[in-house]
Design a protein around this motif. Structure first.
Motif, PDB file in Angstrom:
ATOM      1  N   ARG A 253       0.831  -1.201   0.000  1.00  0.00           N
ATOM      2  CA  ARG A 253       0.000   0.000   0.000  1.00  0.00           C
ATOM      3  C   ARG A 253       0.868   1.255   0.000  1.00  0.00           C
ATOM      4  O   ARG A 253       0.584   2.238  -0.701  1.00  0.00           O
ATOM      5  CB  ARG A 253      -0.926   0.003   1.212  1.00  0.00           C
ATOM      6  N   GLU A 254       1.959   1.230   0.776  1.00  0.00           N
ATOM      7  CA  GLU A 254       2.874   2.363   0.822  1.00  0.00           C
ATOM      8  C   GLU A 254       3.482   2.624  -0.559  1.00  0.00           C
ATOM      9  O   GLU A 254       3.599   3.772  -0.995  1.00  0.00           O
ATOM     10  CB  GLU A 254       3.984   2.085   1.841  1.00  0.00           C
ATOM     11  N   SER A 260       1.768   7.200  -6.627  1.00  0.00           N
ATOM     12  CA  SER A 260       0.709   8.101  -7.081  1.00  0.00           C
ATOM     13  C   SER A 260       1.051   9.570  -6.862  1.00  0.00           C
ATOM     14  O   SER A 260       0.409  10.450  -7.454  1.00  0.00           O
ATOM     15  CB  SER A 260      -0.601   7.772  -6.362  1.00  0.00           C
ATOM     16  N   THR A 261       2.061   9.860  -6.025  1.00  0.00           N
ATOM     17  CA  THR A 261       2.412  11.257  -5.737  1.00  0.00           C
ATOM     18  C   THR A 261       3.481  11.797  -6.668  1.00  0.00           C
ATOM     19  O   THR A 261       3.815  12.982  -6.608  1.00  0.00           O
ATOM     20  CB  THR A 261       2.933  11.392  -4.292  1.00  0.00           C
ATOM     21  N   HIS A 262       4.075  10.945  -7.497  1.00  0.00           N
ATOM     22  CA  HIS A 262       5.134  11.333  -8.433  1.00  0.00           C
ATOM     23  C   HIS A 262       6.393  11.822  -7.704  1.00  0.00           C
ATOM     24  O   HIS A 262       7.184  12.569  -8.272  1.00  0.00           O
ATOM     25  CB  HIS A 262       4.637  12.409  -9.403  1.00  0.00           C
ATOM     26  N   ASP A 263       6.559  11.396  -6.446  1.00  0.00           N
ATOM     27  CA  ASP A 263       7.792  11.683  -5.701  1.00  0.00           C
ATOM     28  C   ASP A 263       8.713  10.482  -5.917  1.00  0.00           C
ATOM     29  O   ASP A 263       8.640   9.488  -5.204  1.00  0.00           O
ATOM     30  CB  ASP A 263       7.473  11.877  -4.211  1.00  0.00           C
ATOM     31  N   ARG A 264       9.577  10.588  -6.952  1.00  0.00           N
ATOM     32  CA  ARG A 264      10.351   9.423  -7.368  1.00  0.00           C
ATOM     33  C   ARG A 264      11.271   8.909  -6.270  1.00  0.00           C
ATOM     34  O   ARG A 264      11.445   7.701  -6.117  1.00  0.00           O
ATOM     35  CB  ARG A 264      11.158   9.738  -8.625  1.00  0.00           C
ATOM     36  N   ASP A 265      11.886   9.792  -5.512  1.00  0.00           N
ATOM     37  CA  ASP A 265      12.837   9.360  -4.496  1.00  0.00           C
ATOM     38  C   ASP A 265      12.143   8.516  -3.428  1.00  0.00           C
ATOM     39  O   ASP A 265      12.607   7.427  -3.078  1.00  0.00           O
ATOM     40  CB  ASP A 265      13.517  10.566  -3.860  1.00  0.00           C
ATOM     41  N   ARG A 266      11.018   9.013  -2.899  1.00  0.00           N
ATOM     42  CA  ARG A 266      10.295   8.260  -1.867  1.00  0.00           C
ATOM     43  C   ARG A 266       9.657   6.992  -2.441  1.00  0.00           C
ATOM     44  O   ARG A 266       9.608   5.964  -1.769  1.00  0.00           O
ATOM     45  CB  ARG A 266       9.241   9.149  -1.224  1.00  0.00           C
ATOM     46  N   ALA A 267       9.181   7.083  -3.669  1.00  0.00           N
ATOM     47  CA  ALA A 267       8.585   5.904  -4.291  1.00  0.00           C
ATOM     48  C   ALA A 267       9.640   4.819  -4.507  1.00  0.00           C
ATOM     49  O   ALA A 267       9.398   3.633  -4.257  1.00  0.00           O
ATOM     50  CB  ALA A 267       7.932   6.285  -5.619  1.00  0.00           C
ATOM     51  N   ALA A 373      23.800   6.520  -6.886  1.00  0.00           N
ATOM     52  CA  ALA A 373      22.898   6.849  -7.993  1.00  0.00           C
ATOM     53  C   ALA A 373      23.580   7.821  -8.939  1.00  0.00           C
ATOM     54  O   ALA A 373      24.454   8.584  -8.550  1.00  0.00           O
ATOM     55  CB  ALA A 373      21.602   7.450  -7.457  1.00  0.00           C
ATOM     56  N   ASN A 374      23.187   7.826 -10.190  1.00  0.00           N
ATOM     57  CA  ASN A 374      23.798   8.682 -11.202  1.00  0.00           C
ATOM     58  C   ASN A 374      23.218  10.085 -11.225  1.00  0.00           C
ATOM     59  O   ASN A 374      23.704  10.946 -11.949  1.00  0.00           O
ATOM     60  CB  ASN A 374      23.645   8.048 -12.589  1.00  0.00           C
ATOM     61  N   GLU A 375      22.155  10.322 -10.497  1.00  0.00           N
ATOM     62  CA  GLU A 375      21.528  11.636 -10.474  1.00  0.00           C
ATOM     63  C   GLU A 375      20.862  11.819  -9.121  1.00  0.00           C
ATOM     64  O   GLU A 375      20.666  10.856  -8.374  1.00  0.00           O
ATOM     65  CB  GLU A 375      20.528  11.757 -11.616  1.00  0.00           C
ATOM     66  N   PRO A 376      20.494  13.071  -8.767  1.00  0.00           N
ATOM     67  CA  PRO A 376      19.890  13.303  -7.449  1.00  0.00           C
ATOM     68  C   PRO A 376      18.642  12.470  -7.208  1.00  0.00           C
ATOM     69  O   PRO A 376      18.414  11.993  -6.093  1.00  0.00           O
ATOM     70  CB  PRO A 376      19.561  14.806  -7.490  1.00  0.00           C
ATOM     71  N   LEU A 377      17.828  12.268  -8.251  1.00  0.00           N
ATOM     72  CA  LEU A 377      16.622  11.462  -8.117  1.00  0.00           C
ATOM     73  C   LEU A 377      16.741  10.231  -9.005  1.00  0.00           C
ATOM     74  O   LEU A 377      17.346  10.289 -10.086  1.00  0.00           O
ATOM     75  CB  LEU A 377      15.389  12.261  -8.544  1.00  0.00           C
ATOM     76  N   PRO A 378      16.172   9.101  -8.582  1.00  0.00           N
ATOM     77  CA  PRO A 378      16.144   7.945  -9.486  1.00  0.00           C
ATOM     78  C   PRO A 378      15.385   8.317 -10.756  1.00  0.00           C
ATOM     79  O   PRO A 378      14.397   9.045 -10.719  1.00  0.00           O
ATOM     80  CB  PRO A 378      15.384   6.890  -8.678  1.00  0.00           C
ATOM     81  N   LEU A 383      12.816   3.644 -11.685  1.00  0.00           N
ATOM     82  CA  LEU A 383      11.689   3.393 -10.801  1.00  0.00           C
ATOM     83  C   LEU A 383      10.745   2.371 -11.418  1.00  0.00           C
ATOM     84  O   LEU A 383      10.286   1.446 -10.731  1.00  0.00           O
ATOM     85  CB  LEU A 383      10.949   4.705 -10.530  1.00  0.00           C
ATOM     86  N   ALA A 384      10.457   2.515 -12.704  1.00  0.00           N
ATOM     87  CA  ALA A 384       9.548   1.582 -13.369  1.00  0.00           C
ATOM     88  C   ALA A 384      10.118   0.165 -13.375  1.00  0.00           C
ATOM     89  O   ALA A 384       9.388  -0.816 -13.147  1.00  0.00           O
ATOM     90  CB  ALA A 384       9.278   2.050 -14.798  1.00  0.00           C
ATOM     91  N   GLU A 385      11.429   0.043 -13.623  1.00  0.00           N
ATOM     92  CA  GLU A 385      12.055  -1.283 -13.642  1.00  0.00           C
ATOM     93  C   GLU A 385      12.062  -1.909 -12.253  1.00  0.00           C
ATOM     94  O   GLU A 385      11.817  -3.114 -12.103  1.00  0.00           O
ATOM     95  CB  GLU A 385      13.473  -1.164 -14.188  1.00  0.00           C
ATOM     96  N   ALA A 386      12.351  -1.089 -11.226  1.00  0.00           N
ATOM     97  CA  ALA A 386      12.355  -1.611  -9.856  1.00  0.00           C
ATOM     98  C   ALA A 386      10.960  -2.061  -9.449  1.00  0.00           C
ATOM     99  O   ALA A 386      10.785  -3.120  -8.825  1.00  0.00           O
ATOM    100  CB  ALA A 386      12.879  -0.545  -8.889  1.00  0.00           C
ATOM    101  N   PHE A 387       9.951  -1.266  -9.808  1.00  0.00           N
ATOM    102  CA  PHE A 387       8.579  -1.651  -9.451  1.00  0.00           C
ATOM    103  C   PHE A 387       8.158  -2.924 -10.186  1.00  0.00           C
ATOM    104  O   PHE A 387       7.460  -3.775  -9.618  1.00  0.00           O
ATOM    105  CB  PHE A 387       7.613  -0.516  -9.775  1.00  0.00           C
TER     106      PHE A 387
END
Length: 517
Positions: A253-254, A260-267, A373-378, A383-387
């Motif tokens: 759920r988390e 859904s929030t588009h916060d890539r780092d937390r997601a 990581a190669n940049e400040p945000l994934p 993210l899509a591959e990890a999910f």
């Protein structure tokens, strides 16, 4: 035409299990001149004629009366053609999809068959579960086809070859699984019939279309809700949120909320945390079940040594190794076929897609933890591959949806019945606030209050303490599950749901008893 006596499949047939002829008398009915015996309506003393097209039914109990509506009536038939309750009917000729079968129940007697059906009459007591296993075998067995002659794509079985067919040994686990499948199918059939009945009676109360619409919307609400709920089960996320054990459902759920929030780092972090929680939970189940059954592995010893002697505790790699080595652990071969350790051991088999997904997620976890990581945000693709890898792992761990994580809240011992009445909370789905239920447990082992148990498909209870414990978290005041961990040499407990940790509050003597102190 294929000669069944020289078919290679016959030589490869199983040599274990009884012969069909040891369990049944195979009766070959006489040829009936049905045109001379057929009547339009049931006569006094008349009998039903069952044809191959009337099969695919099980008439143990009280079947749907519509099952045999098209049955023909005869004035009579020789005794050899008459069937009895409990007879299994098998067509002598069937297609590539396998034979249709019927089991005759008392409610449909008297009935007769023609020469195009064989009658298998039990000669020994056969309970419904065993009969279900035998009929399932006959429907799908390559050994049965190997004993048949073939012509124009059809198979023909003789009574003599059928008597020599070996059927499987009794298997409680397989029979129970078939029973559950039959029960689910019967329930769906009843719902289908209810929907059809409602649709056929649209204007039963009123010929006014507006009133009929209101009536069918009101009456069909439960049917629509059933359909909506069933359709959601095709969504792996729905299964994870509603049917997985609470720690994992909450983690999923988390993940969905963060995505859904588009916060890539937390997601991204939520995805990696959920993967570690899934592997950790499964590995801790392995540790608990291994302790219960006396099974051991190098990975389990290493895990216990970390808790006992190392500065740091177990991590992603330790959980993965425990699961990877479970299949080869000493003593696994001696476990019953339906023991939950077998499914846990198959979860991360080497070289499988789940094993590769876990390896990729482990690499991402290490890189993220060490700031590589190669940049400040994934990136969005990372993210899509990890999910996608996380979703695959949850899909492969779907066996967890058939088990239950139970928190025992009370135990009452009945000395005379040698049983315990157990109060428990079934921690399924993404919320820990669930009602308390009760069950009666018998057996040698006593049940512990305020402990966690795994209930497998047969509702056998497996203790999880001290590998998994539960309490109100001191950091967030939420009910949580914990496992023992180490941080800078200090024994701590860490929550699977949110990672909160603090000094170990459990019974260290229990850790010592299982080799973790």
């Amino acid at each position: 035409m294929l000669n069944p006596a020289t078919s290679p499949a016959v030589d490869q047939a199983s040599e274990s299990g009884p012969l069909l002829g040891d369990l049944f008398t195979v009766i070959v009915p006489q040829f009936l001149k049905t045109a001379e015996l057929r009547v339009e309506q049931r006569p006094e003393g008349g009998v039903r004629l069952l044809r191959p097209s009337n099969l695919d039914f099980t008439l143990i109990g009280d079947p749907d009366p519509a099952v045999l509506d098209d049955v023909e009536w005869l004035t009579g038939a020789p005794p050899r053609n008459q069937v009895q309750a409990g007879d299994v009917l098998l067509p002598r000729i069937f297609g590539s999809r396998g034979p249709r079968l019927g089991v005759v129940g008392q409610i449909r007697i008297p009935a007769v068959v023609n020469h195009n059906l064989l009658v298998l009459r039990p000669t020994v007591p056969i309970n419904p579960s065993q009969l279900r296993l035998i009929t399932a075998f006959l429907r799908s067995s390559p050994q049965l086809r190997a004993l048949c002659s073939t012509m124009k794509g059809d198979y023909q079985i003789s009574a003599g070859n059928l008597r020599g067919l070996r059927v499987p040994e009794w298997d409680d686990a397989l029979s129970a699984a078939l029973g559950e499948l039959d029960s689910a199918g019967s329930q769906m059939a009843r719902w289908h019939q209810e929907a059809e009945s409602l649709a056929d009676n649209v204007f039963g109360d009123s010929e006014d279309p507006v009133q009929a619409r209101r009536s069918i919307i009101r009456a069909g609400q439960l049917i629509r809700l059933r359909a909506d709920a069933a359709a959601q089960l095709d969504d792996p996320g729905y299964i994870a949120r509603t049917r997985f054990p609470y720690p994992l459902a909450q983690r999923w759920r988390e993940v969905e909320a963060r995505l859904s929030t588009h916060d890539r780092d937390r997601a991204y972090k939520a995805v990696l945390d959920a993967a570690e929680a899934l592997l950790g939970f499964c590995a801790l189940l392995v540790a608990s079940l291994a302790q219960e059954t006396g099974i051991d592995s190098k990975a389990l010893r290493s895990f216990k040594n970390k808790i006992t002697n190392q500065l740091g505790g177990p991590g992603f790699g330790d959980w993965t190794r425990i699961l990877q080595q479970a299949a080869s652990s000493d003593g696994m071969a001696d476990l019953a076929a339906d023991h939950p350790l077998h499914e846990l051991a198959a979860f991360l088999n080497e070289g499988t897609d789940a094993d590769r997904a876990a390896t990729r997620l482990a690499g991402r976890r290490n890189n993220h933890a060490h700031g590589r990581a190669n940049e400040p945000l994934p990136s969005a693709s990372a993210l899509a591959e990890a999910f996608a890898d996380l979703a695959l792992l949850f899909e492969r761990a779907r066996f967890l949806a058939d088990w239950s994580l139970l928190h025992v809240t009370s135990v009452s011992w009945d000395r005379l019945a040698s049983s315990e009445t157990v109060g428990y909370r079934r921690l399924t789905g993404d919320h820990p606030v669930v009602p308390t239920a009760t069950m009666v447990v018998t057996g040698v082992d006593r049940i512990e209050t305020d402990s966690l148990y795994l209930a497998d498909r047969d509702q056998n209870l497996h203790p999880l303490r001290p590998f998994l414990t539960c309490e109100i978290c001191e950091a967030c005041s939420n009910w949580s599950t914990f496992h023992a961990d180490k941080e800078n040499g200090q024994l701590i407990q860490r929550s699977l749901e949110h990672g909160h940790n603090y000094p170990y509050r459990g019974n260290e003597a229990a850790l010592r008893a299982v080799g973790m102190r």
